[in-house]
Motif scaffolding. Structure first.
Motif, PDB file in Angstrom:
ATOM      1  N   CYS A 195      17.940  31.703  42.112  1.00 40.27           N
ATOM      2  CA  CYS A 195      16.801  32.549  41.761  1.00 40.27           C
ATOM      3  C   CYS A 195      16.477  32.416  40.268  1.00 40.27           C
ATOM      4  O   CYS A 195      17.381  32.419  39.426  1.00 40.27           O
ATOM      5  CB  CYS A 195      17.169  34.002  42.093  1.00 40.27           C
ATOM      6  SG  CYS A 195      15.886  35.184  41.690  1.00 40.27           S
ATOM      7  N   HIS A 230      15.351  34.600  38.351  1.00 43.26           N
ATOM      8  CA  HIS A 230      15.625  35.819  37.595  1.00 43.26           C
ATOM      9  C   HIS A 230      16.990  35.718  36.920  1.00 43.26           C
ATOM     10  O   HIS A 230      17.094  35.438  35.726  1.00 43.26           O
ATOM     11  CB  HIS A 230      15.545  37.059  38.517  1.00 43.26           C
ATOM     12  CG  HIS A 230      15.889  38.347  37.819  1.00 43.26           C
ATOM     13  ND1 HIS A 230      16.576  39.361  38.447  1.00 43.26           N
ATOM     14  CD2 HIS A 230      15.653  38.780  36.565  1.00 43.26           C
ATOM     15  CE1 HIS A 230      16.733  40.361  37.604  1.00 43.26           C
ATOM     16  NE2 HIS A 230      16.175  40.038  36.457  1.00 43.26           N
ATOM     17  N   ARG A 231      18.074  35.856  37.677  1.00 48.20           N
ATOM     18  CA  ARG A 231      19.395  35.772  37.062  1.00 48.20           C
ATOM     19  C   ARG A 231      20.318  34.832  37.839  1.00 48.20           C
ATOM     20  O   ARG A 231      21.519  34.991  37.876  1.00 48.20           O
ATOM     21  CB  ARG A 231      20.009  37.166  36.913  1.00 48.20           C
ATOM     22  CG  ARG A 231      19.185  38.052  35.928  1.00 48.20           C
ATOM     23  CD  ARG A 231      19.930  39.261  35.414  1.00 48.20           C
ATOM     24  NE  ARG A 231      21.194  38.879  34.830  1.00 48.20           N
ATOM     25  CZ  ARG A 231      22.398  39.303  35.280  1.00 48.20           C
ATOM     26  NH1 ARG A 231      22.457  40.144  36.313  1.00 48.20           N
ATOM     27  NH2 ARG A 231      23.496  38.909  34.710  1.00 48.20           N
ATOM     28  N   CYS A 256      15.387  37.187  47.373  1.00 52.62           N
ATOM     29  CA  CYS A 256      16.698  37.180  46.730  1.00 52.62           C
ATOM     30  C   CYS A 256      17.370  38.534  46.960  1.00 52.62           C
ATOM     31  O   CYS A 256      16.747  39.592  46.795  1.00 52.62           O
ATOM     32  CB  CYS A 256      16.515  36.911  45.234  1.00 52.62           C
ATOM     33  SG  CYS A 256      18.052  36.969  44.298  1.00 52.62           S
ATOM     34  N   TYR A 281      19.733  39.871  45.230  1.00 49.81           N
ATOM     35  CA  TYR A 281      20.285  40.541  44.041  1.00 49.81           C
ATOM     36  C   TYR A 281      19.347  41.665  43.573  1.00 49.81           C
ATOM     37  O   TYR A 281      19.745  42.816  43.455  1.00 49.81           O
ATOM     38  CB  TYR A 281      20.507  39.497  42.937  1.00 49.81           C
ATOM     39  CG  TYR A 281      21.577  39.846  41.915  1.00 49.81           C
ATOM     40  CD1 TYR A 281      22.353  40.991  42.026  1.00 49.81           C
ATOM     41  CD2 TYR A 281      21.818  38.991  40.839  1.00 49.81           C
ATOM     42  CE1 TYR A 281      23.328  41.281  41.090  1.00 49.81           C
ATOM     43  CE2 TYR A 281      22.797  39.271  39.901  1.00 49.81           C
ATOM     44  CZ  TYR A 281      23.555  40.429  40.018  1.00 49.81           C
ATOM     45  OH  TYR A 281      24.512  40.707  39.093  1.00 49.81           O
ATOM     46  N   HIS A 282      18.050  41.331  43.336  1.00 48.18           N
ATOM     47  CA  HIS A 282      17.097  42.365  42.900  1.00 48.18           C
ATOM     48  C   HIS A 282      15.772  42.297  43.648  1.00 48.18           C
ATOM     49  O   HIS A 282      14.785  42.866  43.213  1.00 48.18           O
ATOM     50  CB  HIS A 282      16.813  42.257  41.396  1.00 48.18           C
ATOM     51  CG  HIS A 282      18.041  42.069  40.560  1.00 48.18           C
ATOM     52  ND1 HIS A 282      18.479  40.816  40.178  1.00 48.18           N
ATOM     53  CD2 HIS A 282      18.936  42.946  40.064  1.00 48.18           C
ATOM     54  CE1 HIS A 282      19.590  40.931  39.460  1.00 48.18           C
ATOM     55  NE2 HIS A 282      19.899  42.219  39.383  1.00 48.18           N
TER      56      HIS A 282
END
Ligand code: FES
Ligand SMILES: [Fe+2]
Length: 455
Positions: free
Chosen positions: A70, A72-73, A89, A91-92
């Motif tokens: 991803c 993002h992170r 994703c 995660y967030h």
């Protein structure tokens, strides 16, 4: 033999490497179509050309091959939720569609405006011939789809499987053009079980083919890659000479060298780099006619043309970790290697040439290695030219990839160059077809390449 620098040039396939960039100019098989069974299927982890990717089909059934992490992170998208036309994703919650556009960014106040600035790397794909193909190069250089005939064949006319090999692609690919190894590696002993010990190195029925004599063959470069032209020893009844073209190398990693194929089927061996130390080997058979039930059963379950794998994987049961189940008693009395399966015999040598990336400074090549030297030189030359800004021409000649292996008759005394020219001209009158091809490759009436590569 290659220098250390040339060996690196040949074997390194990651982003930004010359060979990696060359491969990125071609459409390559990424996976079997059956690995993505339908809309909103489970995402599949994929590694190609040293890049970690994820593949999925969205709600509309569109195929995506995207960056595995991803933006993002860098959470792994393999764990993602494949839902409502995109992969989310876990995660967030950022969500991406098959083009890589971020369609939802639910974890921040600027999400609605900022998401249009975020993209996930997504590569173009198409589904053809039971394979999912991917193009990982610059968008401006994207070529037309390849022209292989098997891409037009219905599912009833073909069968494909995939194996993950623990070696660099070039080792496995060069084995395809190592034209003399069948007479040793794939041979049985004289008299099989009853062989005498002093015969143990003699390949039954292949003794006359042990020597590969390239003075009778001509390697030609074509619009799709390279091929081997051979003048057959026998003449036709009216005194004409017979030439054939075979053992094609389709740039950058396709071969039809394998002799081990059911009657009437065309073989195809494709060696796609996973990374520098691993290869995805797509083993493919296709025909002008529907494959019979018996043929399909043999391919799927017979364990002969297609070695059995550990269930749920693409790893052969006979593999590096168990020394390919070599049986020394079998080797003493029955076959040359003691390894039972023909393709596995190839895996055993190619996965262990001093390691997964062989050191070509330590080779001692001889005249019988001529074709594999040609193939590696052709790849090296194309990678060097690309570094100088010259794009490869082969991906832009999809029709050249259609050419069938064929045989022609020419009047006695015809120059070999003229015979080669006619063989490469698909319009010239010639015998062709899978019956002939399979016959030649199976060694009847005469093996195409003296002792053709088998496997
Ligand atoms: S890491 Fe994927 S949404 Fe945060
Ligand atoms: Fe082989």
């Amino acid at each position: 033999m290659l220098s250390t620098e040339e060996n690196q040039l040949l074997t390194q396939v990651g982003p930004g490497t010359p060979m990696g960039e060359l491969f990125r100019r071609f459409w390559l098989p990424a996976m079997l179509s059956e690995e993505l069974p339908g809309p909103d299927c489970t995402p599949v982890r994929l590694r190609l050309l040293g890049e970690d990717l994820v593949a999925f089909k969205d709600t509309q059934g569109r195929t995506a091959i995207v960056d595995g992490f991803c933006p993002h992170r860098s959470a792994p998208l393999f764990f993602g939720r494949n839902e409502e036309s995109g992969l989310r994703c876990v995660y967030h919650g950022w969500k991406f569609d098959v083009t890589g556009a971020c369609v939802d960014m639910p974890n921040c106040v600027e999400g609605e405006n900022f998401r249009s600035k975020v993209r996930l790397t997504a590569y173009p794909t198409f589904d053809g011939g039971g394979l999912i193909w991917v193009y990982m190069g610059p968008p401006a250089q994207r070529p037309p789809h390849p022209g292989y005939e098997f891409l037009d064949k219905p599912a009833t006319h073909r069968y494909a499987f995939k194996y993950l090999l623990e070696c660099n692609y070039a080792q496995s690919l060069e084995n395809e053009f190592d034209t003399g190894h069948s007479a040793f590696l794939h041979s049985r002993l004289e008299g099989a079980q009853g062989a005498r010990l002093d015969n143990r190195w003699v390949a039954a029925g292949m003794r006359q083919n042990r020597v590969v004599d390239y003075s009778k063959m001509q390697i030609v470069d074509t619009e799709f890659g390279s091929a081997l032209i051979r003048r057959w020893d026998q003449q036709t009844e009216n005194g004409n000479e017979v030439y054939s073209i075979g053992t094609p190398f389709w740039m950058p990693c396709f071969s039809a060298a394998g002799a081990l194929t059911a009657p009437g089927t065309f073989p195809l061996n494709i060696k796609v780099p996973v990374d520098d130390q691993h290869t995805a080997f797509f083993r493919y058979k296709w025909s002008d006619e529907p494959l019979t039930e018996q043929m399909l059963w043999e391919m799927k379950h017979g364990g002969y043309e297609f070695p059995a794998v550990i269930p749920g994987t693409f790893t052969p049961k006979e593999n590096k970790s168990n020394d390919y189940l070599i049986d020394r008693n079998r080797q003493r009395f029955y076959n040359y290697t003691g390894i039972s399966n023909t393709p596995v015999q190839d895996f055993a040598v190619t996965e262990n040439q001093r390691g997964p990336v062989t050191d070509r400074t330590r080779e001692t090549l001889v005249s019988s290695d001529k074709y594999l030297i040609h193939v590696r030189r052709r790849l090296l030359a194309a990678a060097r030219l690309l570094m100088q800004g010259k794009e490869p021409a082969e991906p832009w000649h999809p029709d050249a990839y259609r050419q069938r292996m064929r045989r022609i008759q020419v009047p006695p005394g015809t120059a070999p160059e003229e015979a080669a020219r006619r063989l490469l001209d698909p319009e010239s009158s010639a015998e062709s077809g899978n019956g002939m091809w399979a016959g030649m490759l199976a060694g009847a009436p005469a093996p195409l390449a003296g002792s053709s590569s088998q496997g």
